[in-house]
Motif scaffolding. Structure first.
Motif, PDB file in Angstrom:
ATOM      1  N   ALA A  51      -5.622  -4.113  -0.648  1.00 50.84           N
ATOM      2  CA  ALA A  51      -4.631  -3.088  -0.306  1.00 50.84           C
ATOM      3  C   ALA A  51      -3.330  -3.305  -1.062  1.00 50.84           C
ATOM      4  N   LEU A  52      -2.896  -4.554  -1.175  1.00 45.85           N
ATOM      5  CA  LEU A  52      -1.674  -4.844  -1.928  1.00 45.85           C
ATOM      6  C   LEU A  52      -1.827  -4.420  -3.393  1.00 45.85           C
ATOM      7  N   THR A  53      -2.971  -4.757  -3.972  1.00 44.58           N
ATOM      8  CA  THR A  53      -3.218  -4.413  -5.377  1.00 44.58           C
ATOM      9  C   THR A  53      -3.248  -2.901  -5.576  1.00 44.58           C
ATOM     10  N   GLN A  54      -3.915  -2.199  -4.671  1.00 43.43           N
ATOM     11  CA  GLN A  54      -4.014  -0.748  -4.798  1.00 43.43           C
ATOM     12  C   GLN A  54      -2.656  -0.077  -4.621  1.00 43.43           C
ATOM     13  N   ALA A  55      -1.918  -0.507  -3.601  1.00 43.20           N
ATOM     14  CA  ALA A  55      -0.605   0.096  -3.362  1.00 43.20           C
ATOM     15  C   ALA A  55       0.343  -0.173  -4.522  1.00 43.20           C
ATOM     16  N   TRP A  56       0.277  -1.378  -5.067  1.00 41.05           N
ATOM     17  CA  TRP A  56       1.151  -1.710  -6.202  1.00 41.05           C
ATOM     18  C   TRP A  56       0.781  -0.871  -7.425  1.00 41.05           C
TER      19      TRP A  56
ATOM     20  N   MET B  84       7.968  -3.205  -3.538  1.00 43.81           N
ATOM     21  CA  MET B  84       7.074  -2.605  -2.548  1.00 43.81           C
ATOM     22  C   MET B  84       7.444  -3.117  -1.157  1.00 43.81           C
ATOM     23  N   ARG B  85       7.302  -2.249  -0.186  1.00 41.50           N
ATOM     24  CA  ARG B  85       7.666  -2.617   1.190  1.00 41.50           C
ATOM     25  C   ARG B  85       6.429  -2.593   2.082  1.00 41.50           C
ATOM     26  N   VAL B  86       6.257  -3.651   2.855  1.00 36.35           N
ATOM     27  CA  VAL B  86       5.180  -3.726   3.834  1.00 36.35           C
ATOM     28  C   VAL B  86       5.804  -3.846   5.220  1.00 36.35           C
ATOM     29  N   GLU B  87       5.463  -2.907   6.092  1.00 35.94           N
ATOM     30  CA  GLU B  87       5.952  -2.933   7.471  1.00 35.94           C
ATOM     31  C   GLU B  87       4.797  -3.340   8.387  1.00 35.94           C
ATOM     32  N   ILE B  88       5.094  -4.249   9.312  1.00 34.30           N
ATOM     33  CA  ILE B  88       4.060  -4.756  10.211  1.00 34.30           C
ATOM     34  C   ILE B  88       4.502  -4.517  11.656  1.00 34.30           C
TER      35      ILE B  88
END
Length: 238
Positions: free
Chosen positions: A205-210, A1-5
């Motif tokens: 949010a991390l859990t949902q996106a994953w 998974m990729r998180v952009e900030i």
């Protein structure tokens, strides 16, 4: 998974928000499979490189608040930062153009040192006395601390075109995504979070996106091919 900030070094909520996100990420079971990429966003892109003001002065002029109100706001930010174990100087800090720092962050990404450099920039801007603005040698020192080659950094700073388009491309993309402020977090290009949210919300949010990642679809499933498994590797027989 990729998180952009998307963030800016001059943004105190980006400093605090990064710490809150990292707290959530540290507790995330799949943290080793999460790629974090820092993207550029300038809060004051039109400011000249040599136009540097004390933060309190900038706040009173930009937002029309009194000096007492500006100082109270800084005190509140210091308390928020302290809750995340971050140092924060409430008086004597400068505000200026961050374009060169963003250019260096793109170079650092190529070198695999982006997260180290952005954290060093945040610390230098919010917790240390010496200004990070319009001082190339200061940026060279900080970049070297992050593990970057000082000679390469000087060359980039001397060439205003180096990584400039990378910064502008990030900013265009932020606008396309609807980000009008930072920090702005995008998870797998499916979910966006704006602002320095509590760590608990980042965790959700991390859990949902994953959990909503599509399952892997195998191509040619059922076709026989040599492979290794729990019982060993298939070895061709003569």
């Amino acid at each position: 998974m990729r998180v952009e900030i998307w963030s800016d070094i001059a943004c105190p909520w980006c400093y605090v928000g990064k710490a809150r996100f990292e707290k959530a990420l540290a507790a995330f079971p799949h943290r080793d499979e999460v790629e974090v990429v820092h993207r550029s966003f300038e809060l004051d892109p039109g400011r000249a490189k040599d136009d540097i003001q004390p933060v309190i002065t900038m706040l009173t002029k930009k937002y029309g608040m009194s000096e007492a109100q500006a100082e109270a706001g800084e005190d509140n930010l210091a308390a928020q930062a302290a809750a995340e174990d971050l140092d924060y100087r409430t008086r004597g800090r400068d505000h200026g153009n961050t374009f060169d720092m963003h250019r260096l962050l793109h170079f650092a990404k190529e070198q695999g040192r982006q997260n180290e450099l952005i954290q060093i920039f945040y610390r230098a801007n919010f917790a240390e006395e010496r200004s990070v603005f319009n001082d190339d040698e200061r940026l060279v020192e900080l970049a070297a601390e992050a593990g970057l080659d000082a000679g390469d950094v000087r060359k980039i700073l001397a060439d205003q075109d180096a990584y400039a388009e990378d910064v502008r491309a990030d900013e265009r993309e932020a606008a396309e995504l609807g980000a009008n402020g930072v920090p702005f977090f995008v998870l797998d290009r499916k979910y966006g979070l704006s602002g320095a949210q509590p760590a608990e919300l980042f965790a959700q949010a991390l859990t949902q996106a994953w959990g909503e990642r599509p399952p892997l679809k195998l191509v040619g499933e059922g076709a026989e091919a040599d492979a290794c498994g729990p019982d060993g590797c298939a070895v061709p027989q003569d």
